[in-house]
Design a protein around this motif. Sequence first.
Motif: not given
Length: 402
Positions: A222-231
Motif C-alpha cells: 500500500e505504501a508503494q501504491v500511495l507514493e506512485a499515486f501521488i506522482d
Amino acid sequence: MIHLAAARLAEAGLRLRARLGGGESLRERLVMDAPPQPTELWVHGASVGELVSARTVIETLAQDMRVLVTANSPTGRDMAAGWGLPARLAPLDVPGALGRFLDAARPRLALTVEGEFWPLRSRLLAARGVPQAMIGARISARSAARWGRLRGVIAPVLGRIEALSAQDAGSEARLRALGLPDAAILPRLDLKLLAPAAIPPPPDDPARDRVWLAASTHEGEEAQVLEAFIDARAACPGLRLILAPRHPRRGDEVAALIAARGLPVARRSSGAEDAEILLADTLGEMAHWYARAGICLVGGSLTDRGGHTPWEPAAWRCAILHGPHVSNHAANFAALDRAGAALPVTAQDLAATVARLATAPEEARRMGHAARALLEERAGDPAPLLARLRDLAQGARRPDIQ
C-alpha cells in the motif's frame, strides 16, 4: 478378483470400526447413514478446489436435472450444500457401500472432476448401465508412470469413460496412452476460468479510463501504491485510486498510511462510495471495483507473495499491471505479457506506467480487450461439453426416475 476380495475384507473391518464409534464421517462414507435420494446426475470432486473449479458446470447442469454432489472431505461436502445442492461424503470404493449408494441414488450419469480413478466404482457403474464422464481431467507424468505399471487396472477404468475433457494437452495425451478411447475426448477446458469468462465484460467507458484499482494488496504494497499515486496524479490530474487490501481487517492500518501522506481518507466501510482515494475495506465487493477501474494492479506481486490470479481483472477488461513476484501464476502472467494484455512494473516505474495509461486510454483499453480475449481462449467454450453430458444423461433415462 483379488482387488474385490481385498475390498470386501477392508469393508468388513471398516464397518466394525464404524459400529464401535468410528465417527459420523466413516458411517457416511460406508453409507450406513440415511441413504441419498434418487438423482439424475452424480457429480464427484475430491474436495473444495475441485468442486469450486467445476461450479459453473455443476450449477448449469443443475438447472435442468437433479444433481447430487459428493466429496471426499466434509469441507467439500458442506461447501456444495451451501450452494443449495444435495451433498454428502462419497462412498468408499468398497462393494457394500457402493451398492447401497447406487441402489438409493440411481444416477443416470456419473461425472468426476479432475483426477480420481476408482476401479470398483467404475465397474459397478458400468454394470448398472450408468455412463461415466470426467471434466477438467488431469494426470501428471509421475502419476501416469505409476498407473502405467498397473495397466490392467487403469485401462478398463479409462475404457469405460464415454466423455472426457482434459485440463491440458499433456494430461490428454497421457490418458490416451493409458487407455482412454479417442471417441471419448472432448475439447479441453480450463474449469477454473469458466466462472470469470462467464462475467459479462463492461463496455469501454471514459469513466473507467482514469480509475486505478490496486486489488488485493498486502502489507508493504500500500505504501508503494500511495507514493506512485501521488506522482501519477501530478502527471494526470483527475486520476482516482481504489485501494482494496486483501484483508479488510487491515483497514485501520491502511487508512493511517493514507492520512500520513496528507491525503483524505474515504473508507467504504464507513459508507463512502466514490473519492479521489477510496479505501475498499469491505468483503464481497471486488466485482464492483473491477467494473469501475480501467487499470488494475494485481496485489501480492510488488512484495514476495507470489501474486494473485490475473483472470479476475481480465474478465472485466482491465489493463493489468503486476510486480515481479508472480510465482503463483507465472505462466498465466507470462502469457498475458506476451499478448500485450499485462505489463510488469516495479515500485520505481509504477507511477509513470499508470500515468501513461490513464492519459492514453486507448492503450489501456487495448490491453483490457487483449486480456479478455486471452481469458476466453484459455477457458474454452463449455457448450459442447454441456451438450454431450446432457445427451449421455438423457440416453440413460429410466422410467423409475420421475
